[in-house]
Design a protein around this motif. Structure first.
Motif, PDB file in Angstrom:
ATOM      1  N   THR A  53      -1.353  -8.510 -13.372  1.00 46.68           N
ATOM      2  CA  THR A  53      -2.114  -7.388 -12.812  1.00 46.68           C
ATOM      3  C   THR A  53      -1.723  -7.149 -11.349  1.00 46.68           C
ATOM      4  OG1 THR A  53      -3.993  -8.821 -12.230  1.00 46.68           O
ATOM      5  CG2 THR A  53      -4.075  -7.695 -14.365  1.00 46.68           C
ATOM      6  N   GLN A  54      -1.431  -8.222 -10.626  1.00 46.27           N
ATOM      7  CA  GLN A  54      -0.993  -8.064  -9.244  1.00 46.27           C
ATOM      8  C   GLN A  54       0.328  -7.313  -9.159  1.00 46.27           C
ATOM      9  OE1 GLN A  54      -2.547  -9.027  -6.139  1.00 46.27           O
ATOM     10  NE2 GLN A  54      -4.192  -8.868  -7.641  1.00 46.27           N
ATOM     11  N   LEU A  75      -0.624  -3.740  -9.241  1.00 45.09           N
ATOM     12  CA  LEU A  75      -1.297  -3.313  -8.017  1.00 45.09           C
ATOM     13  C   LEU A  75      -0.346  -3.235  -6.825  1.00 45.09           C
ATOM     14  CD1 LEU A  75      -4.586  -5.394  -8.325  1.00 45.09           C
ATOM     15  CD2 LEU A  75      -4.315  -2.941  -8.716  1.00 45.09           C
ATOM     16  N   GLN A 128       0.312   6.064  -5.365  1.00 46.32           N
ATOM     17  CA  GLN A 128      -0.172   5.463  -6.618  1.00 46.32           C
ATOM     18  C   GLN A 128      -0.847   6.487  -7.551  1.00 46.32           C
ATOM     19  OE1 GLN A 128      -2.530   1.856  -5.041  1.00 46.32           O
ATOM     20  NE2 GLN A 128      -1.936   3.118  -3.281  1.00 46.32           N
ATOM     21  N   LYS A 174      -2.852   5.062 -13.283  1.00 40.82           N
ATOM     22  CA  LYS A 174      -3.890   4.102 -13.634  1.00 40.82           C
ATOM     23  C   LYS A 174      -3.428   3.331 -14.854  1.00 40.82           C
ATOM     24  CE  LYS A 174      -8.295   5.062 -13.646  1.00 40.82           C
ATOM     25  NZ  LYS A 174      -9.597   5.727 -13.897  1.00 40.82           N
TER      26      LYS A 174
END
Length: 213
Positions: A34-35, A38, A47, A50
Motif C-alpha cells: 500500500t505504501q 501512496l 495523484q 484512487k
C-alpha cells in the motif's frame, strides 16, 4: 538491496494465471504494498487516482463475471481496482493545494502560482486530454506496485481484460467522479500454474534501449 537481487526479483515475476486461494499476503507485506501506491510519483504530485481493495467475496465474484471469468479476480489474496479522476477540476486541484499547505506548513498565498499553473494546464485543458493524462498517472502507480510486489516475492497480475463500465456499476462509482481503468491481482502462484516455468521473453537490450551520446 543489490543490483543482482533486483534483477532476480524482476526475472522471477510474471503475470500469474492461477493463484493459490489459500495463500494470503501478510499484514506486513500488504502495508509495504500500500505504501508503494501512496508514494508513487505523479505529474505535479496531483495523484488523480484512487484504489479500491475489493475484499468482499460476493463482489469479487460479480467482478469475475465481467472479467471474462478470469480466476485471478476471486482466487488472489488481494484484488486492487485502479480508478482515475474523470474530471480533474479546480476543486480537486484546490484540495491538493490545501494538502500541500497542511503537510509543508506553507501559506495558501505562496501556492497560488502553482495552483494557477495546474488549473491552466489540467483543469482548463480539453476533457479527453485530461482524462488520458489521469489514466497514465494511475499506470505509474501500478508500475510501483508491481515492482514492490516482485521485490517482496509477492505475485501480481496486471489486468485490463474486463468491462470497465460494468466495474463502475458493480462498485457503485456512477456520479462519484471516478472511473475504472485497470486492476491488479496479488497473492501467490498455484503450483499448477504452468506459466511459472516458462522463460521470460523480451527483445534484446540493444533493440529496446538506445543511447544518444
Amino acid at each position: 538491496m543489490s543490483q543482482t537481487s533486483v534483477s532476480d526479483a524482476l526475472t522471477w515475476r510474471y503475470a500469474v494465471k492461477k493463484y493459490n486461494p489459500d495463500a494470503k499476503i501478510s499484514a506486513t507485506d500488504w502495508k509495504a504494498l500500500t505504501q508503494s501506491l501512496l508514494l508513487a510519483p505523479s505529474s505535479y504530485g496531483l495523484q488523480p487516482y484512487k484504489f479500491i481493495v475489493v475484499e468482499n467475496p460476493a463482489v469479487r465474484e460479480k467482478l469475475k463475471t465481467v472479467s471474462w471469468n478470469q480466476t485471478q479476480v476471486t482466487d488472489a489474496s488481494h484484488y486492487v481496482v485502479f480508478l482515475y479522476k474523470d474530471n480533474v477540476d479546480e476543486r480537486f486541484i484546490q484540495k491538493y493545494v490545501d494538502r500541500i499547505a497542511e503537510v509543508r506548513g506553507a501559506t495558501p498565498e505562496s501556492l497560488e502560482g502553482f495552483k494557477a499553473m495546474m488549473v491552466q494546464n489540467i483543469a482548463q485543458a480539453p476533457e479527453e486530454k485530461t482524462r488520458v493524462w489521469a489514466q497514465r498517472q494511475a499506470y505509474i502507480a501500478m508500475g510501483f506496485l508491481l515492482e514492490t510486489a516482485a521485490l517482496l516475492k509477492v505475485d501480481a497480475t496486471p489486468m485490463e481484460g474486463f468491462d470497465p463500465a460494468a466495474y463502475d456499476n458493480i462498485l457503485g462509482l456512477e456520479g462519484s467522479g471516478w472511473k475504472t481503468v485497470a486492476s491488479v491481482a496479488l497473492g501467490y502462484r498455484h503450483t499448477d500454474d504452468a506459466f511459472q516455468n516458462l522463460k521470460k521473453v523480451r527483445f534484446a537490450e540493444d533493440s529496446v534501449i538506445e543511447y544518444v551520446k
